[in-house]
Design a protein around this motif. Structure first.
Motif, PDB file in Angstrom:
ATOM      1  N   ASN A   1       0.850  -1.186   0.000  1.00 20.17           N
ATOM      2  CA  ASN A   1       0.000   0.000   0.000  1.00 20.17           C
ATOM      3  C   ASN A   1       0.888   1.240   0.000  1.00 20.17           C
ATOM      4  OD1 ASN A   1      -2.405   1.715   0.542  1.00 20.17           O
ATOM      5  ND2 ASN A   1      -3.346  -0.261   1.007  1.00 20.17           N
TER       6      ASN A   1
ATOM      7  N   ARG B   1      -0.950   4.089   4.924  1.00 19.22           N
ATOM      8  CA  ARG B   1      -1.288   2.801   5.530  1.00 19.22           C
ATOM      9  C   ARG B   1      -0.173   2.336   6.447  1.00 19.22           C
ATOM     10  NH1 ARG B   1      -4.556  -0.114   8.139  1.00 19.22           N
ATOM     11  NH2 ARG B   1      -4.484  -2.350   7.721  1.00 19.22           N
TER      12      ARG B   1
ATOM     13  N   ARG C   1     -18.991   6.301   0.587  1.00 18.54           N
ATOM     14  CA  ARG C   1     -18.992   4.857   0.812  1.00 18.54           C
ATOM     15  C   ARG C   1     -19.173   4.073  -0.487  1.00 18.54           C
ATOM     16  NH1 ARG C   1     -22.534   2.614   5.715  1.00 18.54           N
ATOM     17  NH2 ARG C   1     -24.229   3.408   4.416  1.00 18.54           N
TER      18      ARG C   1
ATOM     19  N   TYR D   1     -15.269   3.475  -3.840  1.00 12.33           N
ATOM     20  CA  TYR D   1     -14.254   2.747  -3.082  1.00 12.33           C
ATOM     21  C   TYR D   1     -12.876   3.388  -3.189  1.00 12.33           C
ATOM     22  CZ  TYR D   1     -11.340  -1.036  -1.361  1.00 12.33           C
ATOM     23  OH  TYR D   1     -10.425  -1.776  -0.647  1.00 12.33           O
ATOM     24  N   GLU D   2     -12.529   3.918  -4.373  1.00 12.57           N
ATOM     25  CA  GLU D   2     -11.192   4.486  -4.543  1.00 12.57           C
ATOM     26  C   GLU D   2     -10.969   5.682  -3.640  1.00 12.57           C
ATOM     27  OE1 GLU D   2     -13.769   6.768  -7.422  1.00 12.57           O
ATOM     28  OE2 GLU D   2     -13.614   4.726  -6.638  1.00 12.57           O
TER      29      GLU D   2
ATOM     30  N   TYR E   1     -13.117   6.110  -0.639  1.00  8.96           N
ATOM     31  CA  TYR E   1     -13.458   5.599   0.693  1.00  8.96           C
ATOM     32  C   TYR E   1     -12.278   4.906   1.360  1.00  8.96           C
ATOM     33  CZ  TYR E   1     -15.850   2.728   4.214  1.00  8.96           C
ATOM     34  OH  TYR E   1     -16.237   2.127   5.378  1.00  8.96           O
ATOM     35  N   GLU E   2     -11.559   4.058   0.609  1.00 15.25           N
ATOM     36  CA  GLU E   2     -10.483   3.274   1.218  1.00 15.25           C
ATOM     37  C   GLU E   2      -9.302   4.134   1.656  1.00 15.25           C
ATOM     38  OE1 GLU E   2      -8.278   0.632  -1.153  1.00 15.25           O
ATOM     39  OE2 GLU E   2      -8.065   1.995  -2.857  1.00 15.25           O
ATOM     40  N   ASN E   3      -9.216   5.357   1.158  1.00 22.43           N
ATOM     41  CA  ASN E   3      -8.087   6.227   1.492  1.00 22.43           C
ATOM     42  C   ASN E   3      -8.393   7.225   2.609  1.00 22.43           C
ATOM     43  OD1 ASN E   3      -5.726   5.799  -0.488  1.00 22.43           O
ATOM     44  ND2 ASN E   3      -7.499   5.806  -1.842  1.00 22.43           N
TER      45      ASN E   3
END
Length: 322
Positions: free
Chosen positions: A66, A70, A122, A125-126, A128-130
């Motif tokens: 990652n 992260r 939400r 994803y690209e 939200y995950e960050n």
């Protein structure tokens, strides 16, 4: 060259197709490199809790593919997990209050800023995950440089190239209210009711993304008051929400919940059941403040100095939290 070939993923440490050594672990604490601290913690849990060792190893492996945001998040998890294992409850009063205060700062950051962003994005994803990984580094640095409050987060302003993922200005009042009322709860447990995140959320990126290539340059502009008035207003709203959670009432409720959930024998008179709604509790604020003053030597009403945040006019004063 000793590198492992992997599938390249843009925006991560393996964007060039190689698993490379992360610069994050070159950092040092009291002369000890972070990679040595990680190794020590892993060795500690081989003897004092192998059930936790598996979780730590999985998170460390995942972070290797990652980005620095992260890595920062995993390292903080390592340190907090090790500290909790080394200092189990019950702990001395000063340590108990310090541990709660650090947790409350992060709860306030999540409730006021991070969780509203996570709800709105939400379905993307690209983004939200960050938000969690980069949201902590971005807003933690902003809060440190504008409000003077130290959060228990690694300062990676020189390494985090993904900070702009979290440079969002959420204005959905209902979503914000739900998150603010649920301070201290994990995102999955926030009662949003019938509200659903938008399938195509509107753009909420701040103007600073186009004018500042690095987080350090943005923070310098904030410190020197050289941002435009419109950009400053974008920071005013989330910072004001964050500050509003540091009222004595909110902090008393959080501290009571912390004691009731962590202490083996907590005081029984901090809360009472609501006779009109047995599922709810009423907080005894006077008793909580008395406990804080007598046992923990903290007077929230006199120690914490709060002022409303107004761009280019006033600033915060947090002498207790520095």
């Amino acid at each position: 060259k000793g590198y492992y070939r992997v599938k390249p993923i843009s925006g991560t440490d393996i964007s060039e197709g190689y698993a490379v050594k992360s610069k994050f672990y070159d950092r040092q604490a009291h002369g000890v490199p972070y990679r040595d601290i990680v190794a020590y913690i892993l060795l500690y849990f081989t003897e004092h809790g192998r059930d936790r060792l598996t979780d730590l190893l999985i998170q460390l492996w995942e972070a290797s593919f990652n980005c620095v945001g992260r890595h920062k998040q995993v390292f903080e998890h390592f340190v907090l997990t090790h500290r909790a294992a080394r200092h189990p409850v019950p702990a001395p009063p000063a340590y108990t209050f310090e541990r709660w205060l650090e947790a409350f700062k992060l709860h306030a950051l999540n409730a006021a800023i991070i969780h509203p962003m996570m709800f709105v994005f939400r379905n993307r994803y690209e983004v939200y995950e960050n938000l969690e990984a980069h949201g902590g580094s971005f807003w933690g640095s902003v809060i440190k440089d504008t409000l003077g409050m130290e959060l228990p987060l690694e300062d990676v302003r020189d390494l985090d190239s993904g900070w702009s993922w979290a440079a969002q200005n959420i204005t959905d009042a209902e979503v914000i209210e739900c998150c603010m009322k649920a301070v201290g709860r994990p995102f999955r447990d926030i009662p949003f009711g019938a509200r659903k995140p938008p399938l195509y959320p509107p753009s909420a990126y701040m103007d600073v993304r186009s004018t500042h290539r690095t987080l350090r340059s943005l923070l310098h502009s904030l410190q020197t008051n050289s941002l435009s008035a419109s950009c400053l207003v974008e920071f005013t709203r989330p910072l004001s929400r964050f500050a509003s959670l540091f009222s004595p009432e909110v902090m008393c409720r959080s501290f009571a919940d912390y004691l009731l959930s962590t202490e083996p024998d907590p005081p029984r008179d901090l809360v009472t059941l609501d006779p009109e709604n047995p599922c709810e509790v009423r907080y005894n604020y006077k008793e909580i403040e008395r406990l804080l003053l007598q046992t923990y030597k903290v007077d929230l009403r006199k120690t914490v100095v709060l002022q409303p945040f107004e761009a280019k006019e006033k600033s915060f004063c947090w002498p207790f939290f520095r």
